[in-house]
Motif scaffolding. Sequence first.
Motif, PDB file in Angstrom:
ATOM      1  N   LEU A 134      -0.381   1.017  -3.345  1.00  0.00           N
ATOM      2  CA  LEU A 134       0.291   2.305  -3.474  1.00  0.00           C
ATOM      3  C   LEU A 134       1.743   2.218  -3.020  1.00  0.00           C
ATOM      4  N   GLU A 135       1.974   1.496  -1.939  1.00  0.00           N
ATOM      5  CA  GLU A 135       3.342   1.336  -1.444  1.00  0.00           C
ATOM      6  C   GLU A 135       4.204   0.574  -2.448  1.00  0.00           C
ATOM      7  N   LEU A 136       3.657  -0.470  -3.038  1.00  0.00           N
ATOM      8  CA  LEU A 136       4.401  -1.228  -4.045  1.00  0.00           C
ATOM      9  C   LEU A 136       4.726  -0.363  -5.259  1.00  0.00           C
ATOM     10  N   GLU A 137       3.783   0.476  -5.650  1.00  0.00           N
ATOM     11  CA  GLU A 137       4.006   1.354  -6.799  1.00  0.00           C
ATOM     12  C   GLU A 137       5.122   2.348  -6.518  1.00  0.00           C
ATOM     13  N   VAL A 138       5.121   2.909  -5.305  1.00  0.00           N
ATOM     14  CA  VAL A 138       6.167   3.869  -4.941  1.00  0.00           C
ATOM     15  C   VAL A 138       7.530   3.189  -4.898  1.00  0.00           C
ATOM     16  N   ARG A 139       7.579   1.996  -4.332  1.00  0.00           N
ATOM     17  CA  ARG A 139       8.860   1.291  -4.217  1.00  0.00           C
ATOM     18  C   ARG A 139       9.390   0.841  -5.577  1.00  0.00           C
ATOM     19  N   LYS A 140       8.497   0.555  -6.514  1.00  0.00           N
ATOM     20  CA  LYS A 140       8.933   0.125  -7.842  1.00  0.00           C
ATOM     21  C   LYS A 140       9.440   1.299  -8.675  1.00  0.00           C
ATOM     22  N   LYS A 141       8.681   2.395  -8.655  1.00  0.00           N
ATOM     23  CA  LYS A 141       8.996   3.514  -9.540  1.00  0.00           C
ATOM     24  C   LYS A 141      10.086   4.418  -8.980  1.00  0.00           C
ATOM     25  N   ALA A 142      10.061   4.643  -7.675  1.00  0.00           N
ATOM     26  CA  ALA A 142      11.027   5.569  -7.076  1.00  0.00           C
ATOM     27  C   ALA A 142      12.264   4.809  -6.601  1.00  0.00           C
ATOM     28  N   LYS A 143      13.426   5.304  -6.963  1.00  0.00           N
ATOM     29  CA  LYS A 143      14.672   4.676  -6.549  1.00  0.00           C
ATOM     30  C   LYS A 143      15.004   5.052  -5.107  1.00  0.00           C
ATOM     31  N   THR A 144      15.801   4.215  -4.476  1.00  0.00           N
ATOM     32  CA  THR A 144      16.217   4.482  -3.104  1.00  0.00           C
ATOM     33  C   THR A 144      17.002   5.790  -3.047  1.00  0.00           C
ATOM     34  N   GLY A 145      16.623   6.660  -2.136  1.00  0.00           N
ATOM     35  CA  GLY A 145      17.288   7.950  -2.007  1.00  0.00           C
ATOM     36  C   GLY A 145      16.718   9.025  -2.903  1.00  0.00           C
ATOM     37  N   GLU A 146      15.779   8.679  -3.780  1.00  0.00           N
ATOM     38  CA  GLU A 146      15.182   9.678  -4.668  1.00  0.00           C
ATOM     39  C   GLU A 146      14.358  10.672  -3.862  1.00  0.00           C
ATOM     40  N   LYS A 147      14.376  11.914  -4.304  1.00  0.00           N
ATOM     41  CA  LYS A 147      13.682  12.972  -3.589  1.00  0.00           C
ATOM     42  C   LYS A 147      12.180  12.698  -3.543  1.00  0.00           C
ATOM     43  N   GLY A 148      11.625  12.755  -2.366  1.00  0.00           N
ATOM     44  CA  GLY A 148      10.197  12.555  -2.195  1.00  0.00           C
ATOM     45  C   GLY A 148       9.797  11.121  -1.905  1.00  0.00           C
ATOM     46  N   ARG A 149      10.703  10.173  -2.129  1.00  0.00           N
ATOM     47  CA  ARG A 149      10.350   8.762  -1.935  1.00  0.00           C
ATOM     48  C   ARG A 149      10.064   8.464  -0.470  1.00  0.00           C
ATOM     49  N   GLU A 150      10.955   8.895   0.403  1.00  0.00           N
ATOM     50  CA  GLU A 150      10.782   8.607   1.822  1.00  0.00           C
ATOM     51  C   GLU A 150       9.550   9.313   2.388  1.00  0.00           C
ATOM     52  N   GLU A 151       9.274  10.522   1.877  1.00  0.00           N
ATOM     53  CA  GLU A 151       8.089  11.241   2.351  1.00  0.00           C
ATOM     54  C   GLU A 151       6.811  10.501   1.967  1.00  0.00           C
ATOM     55  N   LYS A 152       6.794   9.959   0.749  1.00  0.00           N
ATOM     56  CA  LYS A 152       5.617   9.212   0.309  1.00  0.00           C
ATOM     57  C   LYS A 152       5.424   7.948   1.141  1.00  0.00           C
ATOM     58  N   LEU A 153       6.524   7.245   1.399  1.00  0.00           N
ATOM     59  CA  LEU A 153       6.424   6.029   2.203  1.00  0.00           C
ATOM     60  C   LEU A 153       5.995   6.345   3.630  1.00  0.00           C
ATOM     61  N   ALA A 154       6.509   7.458   4.168  1.00  0.00           N
ATOM     62  CA  ALA A 154       6.112   7.852   5.520  1.00  0.00           C
ATOM     63  C   ALA A 154       4.633   8.229   5.566  1.00  0.00           C
ATOM     64  N   SER A 155       4.158   8.868   4.496  1.00  0.00           N
ATOM     65  CA  SER A 155       2.740   9.230   4.431  1.00  0.00           C
ATOM     66  C   SER A 155       1.860   7.984   4.370  1.00  0.00           C
ATOM     67  N   ILE A 156       2.319   6.966   3.657  1.00  0.00           N
ATOM     68  CA  ILE A 156       1.560   5.718   3.571  1.00  0.00           C
ATOM     69  C   ILE A 156       1.514   5.020   4.927  1.00  0.00           C
ATOM     70  N   GLU A 157       2.644   5.003   5.626  1.00  0.00           N
ATOM     71  CA  GLU A 157       2.685   4.383   6.950  1.00  0.00           C
ATOM     72  C   GLU A 157       1.771   5.116   7.929  1.00  0.00           C
ATOM     73  N   GLU A 158       1.732   6.434   7.797  1.00  0.00           N
ATOM     74  CA  GLU A 158       0.843   7.218   8.662  1.00  0.00           C
ATOM     75  C   GLU A 158      -0.619   6.903   8.362  1.00  0.00           C
ATOM     76  N   ALA A 159      -0.919   6.724   7.078  1.00  0.00           N
ATOM     77  CA  ALA A 159      -2.297   6.408   6.691  1.00  0.00           C
ATOM     78  C   ALA A 159      -2.724   5.039   7.218  1.00  0.00           C
ATOM     79  N   LYS A 160      -1.771   4.123   7.339  1.00  0.00           N
ATOM     80  CA  LYS A 160      -2.102   2.784   7.840  1.00  0.00           C
ATOM     81  C   LYS A 160      -2.550   2.819   9.299  1.00  0.00           C
ATOM     82  N   THR A 161      -1.986   3.739  10.069  1.00  0.00           N
ATOM     83  CA  THR A 161      -2.307   3.812  11.498  1.00  0.00           C
ATOM     84  C   THR A 161      -3.406   4.825  11.804  1.00  0.00           C
TER      85      THR A 161
END
Length: 233
Positions: free
Chosen positions: A159-186
């Motif tokens: 899921l993280e790889l998919e978000v990083r591939k499809k969403a560009k750096t600075g795109e709206k919602g990208r950082e929130e999705k990555l933060a949600s994934i990091e939270e799910a890991k812990t």
Amino acid sequence: MFREHIRLHPSIPYTENGDHRTTIEIHKFVTAEMYNYCRGHNLAQAWAYLWNQWYSPEQWKLWSLASKPFIPHINTTMIVESLWMNLKHKDLAMYHRPRLDLVTYVVINSLLPRIKLTLQNLRETRRVGRGLALKAWQKALKAKWEDCSRSDEERLCALELEVRKKAKTGEKGREEKLASIEEAKTRKPGKYHTDINSWVCSCRDYLICRFLTCKHLIREANTALKGLPLDKR
């Protein structure tokens, strides 16, 4: 919230100990939860509408699974609605307010032959001996099963790889999705009551899944089947 209210049923446990609610208890629970939400957000008019059209005892029986003695496989009247949609937009699209005799002719000569072929496909009596192609819902269920069969680490990594591939750096919602994934890991894994014989689970994902399944059921089923189909166990 509403999606969960629809799927609650006395056969589905709601705690890790396998506790069940009765139909009356489910109605009281969902009504209180929706009422408290509307009250907390100052939605008096919304609650008045929801009570009169959805959560009153008379209306609740029409849409809630909990009011049924079993868990139905088909939701509401979507099959009938799909039939009428095809009839209006495919067979009668070129006619404006057609006469009854014309509608009858179209149903007999155009609609019923397609229904007959569909029934033959469902009963596997058409083209006997040939492999049947998977339907759209079967493909979706297969993809769901394969995804849930993977470990949590593998799923989150993909899921993280998919978000990083499809969403560009600075795109709206990208950082929130990555933060949600990091939270799910812990996040510590929860404990749920799972029964593959009745195919029920007390987790939230089970309630909101269109196939009434979740990773807990699928992984337990894979363990029981040892990765083999039922006919090769």
